[in-house]
Write an enzyme that holds these catalytic residues in place. Structure first.
Site, PDB file in Angstrom:
ATOM      1  N   TYR A 142       0.752  -0.955   0.040  1.00 35.74           N
ATOM      2  CA  TYR A 142      -0.017   0.203  -0.104  1.00 35.74           C
ATOM      3  C   TYR A 142       0.763   1.223   0.059  1.00 35.74           C
ATOM      4  CZ  TYR A 142      -4.432  -2.825   0.811  1.00 35.74           C
ATOM      5  OH  TYR A 142      -5.181  -3.566   0.817  1.00 35.74           O
ATOM      6  N   LYS A 189       3.232 -15.539   2.948  1.00 31.72           N
ATOM      7  CA  LYS A 189       3.311 -16.426   1.561  1.00 31.72           C
ATOM      8  C   LYS A 189       4.779 -16.477   1.366  1.00 31.72           C
ATOM      9  CE  LYS A 189       1.357 -18.153  -1.980  1.00 31.72           C
ATOM     10  NZ  LYS A 189       0.368 -19.487  -1.914  1.00 31.72           N
ATOM     11  N   ASP A 221      -3.139 -18.332   1.757  1.00 31.36           N
ATOM     12  CA  ASP A 221      -4.284 -19.022   1.164  1.00 31.36           C
ATOM     13  C   ASP A 221      -4.895 -19.944   1.831  1.00 31.36           C
ATOM     14  OD1 ASP A 221      -1.900 -20.307   1.050  1.00 31.36           O
ATOM     15  OD2 ASP A 221      -2.207 -20.806  -1.054  1.00 31.36           O
ATOM     16  N   ASP A 245      -5.738  -6.705   5.218  1.00 30.49           N
ATOM     17  CA  ASP A 245      -7.086  -6.136   4.779  1.00 30.49           C
ATOM     18  C   ASP A 245      -7.888  -6.921   4.258  1.00 30.49           C
ATOM     19  OD1 ASP A 245      -8.612  -3.822   3.658  1.00 30.49           O
ATOM     20  OD2 ASP A 245      -7.602  -3.728   2.068  1.00 30.49           O
ATOM     21  N   ASP A 249     -11.586  -8.413   6.535  1.00 32.73           N
ATOM     22  CA  ASP A 249     -12.964  -8.338   5.695  1.00 32.73           C
ATOM     23  C   ASP A 249     -13.727  -9.785   6.024  1.00 32.73           C
ATOM     24  OD1 ASP A 249     -12.837  -5.783   5.319  1.00 32.73           O
ATOM     25  OD2 ASP A 249     -13.558  -6.071   3.437  1.00 32.73           O
TER      26      ASP A 249
HETATM   27  C1  IPM Z   1      -9.723  -0.480   5.683  1.00 30.80           C
HETATM   28  C2  IPM Z   1      -9.908   0.021   4.483  1.00 30.80           C
HETATM   29  C3  IPM Z   1      -8.894   0.767   3.817  1.00 30.80           C
HETATM   30  C4  IPM Z   1      -7.700   0.086   3.601  1.00 30.80           C
HETATM   31  C5  IPM Z   1      -9.109   1.603   2.619  1.00 30.80           C
HETATM   32  C6  IPM Z   1     -10.372   2.364   2.746  1.00 30.80           C
HETATM   33  C7  IPM Z   1      -8.056   2.265   2.135  1.00 30.80           C
HETATM   34  O1  IPM Z   1     -10.486  -1.090   3.323  1.00 30.80           O
HETATM   35  O2  IPM Z   1      -9.482   0.049   6.519  1.00 30.80           O
HETATM   36  O3  IPM Z   1      -9.452  -1.821   5.585  1.00 30.80           O
HETATM   37  O4  IPM Z   1      -7.609  -0.760   2.616  1.00 30.80           O
HETATM   38  O5  IPM Z   1      -6.824  -0.326   4.553  1.00 30.80           O
HETATM   39 MN    MN Z   2     -10.225  -3.030   4.046  1.00 24.18          MN
END
Ligand code: IPM
Ligand code: MN
Length: 351
Positions: A142, A189, A221, A245, A249
């Site tokens: 990132y 990985k 993975d 990230d 989620d």
């Molecule tokens: C998170 C979000 C952010 C990230 C985005 C909005 C840049 O998805 O906080 O996980 O990828 O870090």
């Molecule tokens: Mn995110």
């Protein structure tokens, strides 16, 4: 305790859910005799609209001068389908993390007894799940050099990590594991990526300093798969920015709603607390968004100040609301759905 909190509501449902967290925090302050001064500041698309910059210097100054930052969400659909946009709300978030030195993103996933059947996973798979991801937040792909060459036909994003960056995140991981189940999983990985080999080698060298912690090394993975098979087998997981990230989620829906999961981003000086759901633009202004993740982020904030009882009181109120069915539409399941504001009022009244 006197607390100065920077309040960055941001975009979409951010302002609505932040209002509820403020209400609940103020109720905590009254009950436990604290004095909270809220310092609102602009961020995200709201800041771009106002001053042309998603994380303005004025906002940074307020954050630096505060004891903690409470954050809503950022992002606006008008930027999502415009790859040519030169200023994007998300840049504000990345810049803020970097400038505030928030290198560790703490993302817990836990279940709520009354919601076990709302999870996309079967009850028997998720019962007892209580894991925490520590996602590295200010390095990796990132933040590496990125760009185009060959007249735009080729694009690149570099992934770079230093040993020191891995170490400081891993220290947090080992220390957290020591306060919990004493299990640490290093997600990488290493069969393919050089940065992952540095992660693994660095963590392996640290094992001797934490003899009580049982460390495992798993490929990203495989972790993605195990997370939906046996999420309750994990305790603390550490990983790099991109993997974290994605996996957080995935982990966030295990509890039954993404609208429930809080997070903290911590560094050496400052700390920021935010719900892990995004700006949910479709729900903006409709008073339907679930404020619980933001309210629970405020609980993490109090706990980070060492105010454990305050955190517990917030968690108890949330659990009580879930048990009583005093919930927003994402959790209503055909039953009565309450508004964002009404849930916030109810939680504050039950502190
Ligand atoms: C998170 C979000 C952010 C990230 C985005 C909005 C840049 O998805 O906080 O996980 O990828 O870090
Ligand atoms: Mn995110």
């Amino acid at each position: 305790m006197k607390l100065n909190i920077a309040l960055l509501a941001g975009d979409g449902i951010g302002p609505e859910v932040i209002d509820q967290a403020v209400k609940v925090s103020d109720a905590i302050a009254t009950k436990f005799n604290h004095e909270i001064t809220w310092k609102p500041a602009l961020t995200g698309a709201a800041a771009i609209d106002a001053v042309g910059e998603p994380y303005p210097d004025a906002t940074h100054d307020i954050c630096v001068a505060s004891d903690a930052v409470l954050f809503g969400a950022i992002g606006h659909p008008k930027y999502d389908n415009d790859p040519s946009a030169t200023v994007r709300p998300e840049q504000g978030l990345l810049k803020m993390r970097k400038k505030l030195g928030l290198f560790a993103n703490v993302r817990p996933t836990f279940t709520f007894p009354s919601l076990l059947d709302k999870s996309p996973l079967k009850r028997e798979r998720i019962e007892g799940t209580d894991l925490v991801f520590l996602r590295e937040l200010t390095g990796g792909i990132y933040f590496g050099e990125k760009g185009r060459r060959d007249e735009g036909e080729t694009a690149f994003d570099n992934c770079v990590y230093t040993r020191a960056e891995v170490q400081r995140l891993a220290i947090k991981g080992f220390e957290l594991a020591m306060t919990r189940g004493k299990k640490l999983c290093c997600v990488d990985k290493a069969n393919v990526l050089e940065t992952s080999r540095l992660w693994r080698e660095t963590v392996q060298a640290m094992e001797k300093d934490y003899p009580e912690v049982e460390v495992s090394y798993e490929f990203v993975d495989a972790v993605a798969m195990r997370l939906v098979q046996w999420p309750n087998s994990y305790d603390v997981l550490i990983t790099e920015n991109l993997f974290g990230d994605i996996l957080t989620d995935e982990a966030s829906v295990i509890s039954g709603s993404m609208g429930l999961m809080p997070s903290a981003s911590v560094g050496t000086e400052n700390a920021l607390f935010e719900p892990i759901h995004g700006s949910y633009p479709q729900a903006t202004g409709l008073n339907i968004a679930n404020p619980m993740a933001t309210v629970l982020s405020a609980a993490m904030m109090f706990e980070n100040f060492g105010l454990q009882e305050e955190g517990k009181a917030i968690r108890a109120a949330v659990n009580k609301a879930l048990d009583a069915g005093f919930v927003t539409e994402d959790l209503a399941d055909g039953g009565k759905a309450y508004g964002t504001k009404e849930v916030g009022d109810w939680l504050a009244a039950n502190i």
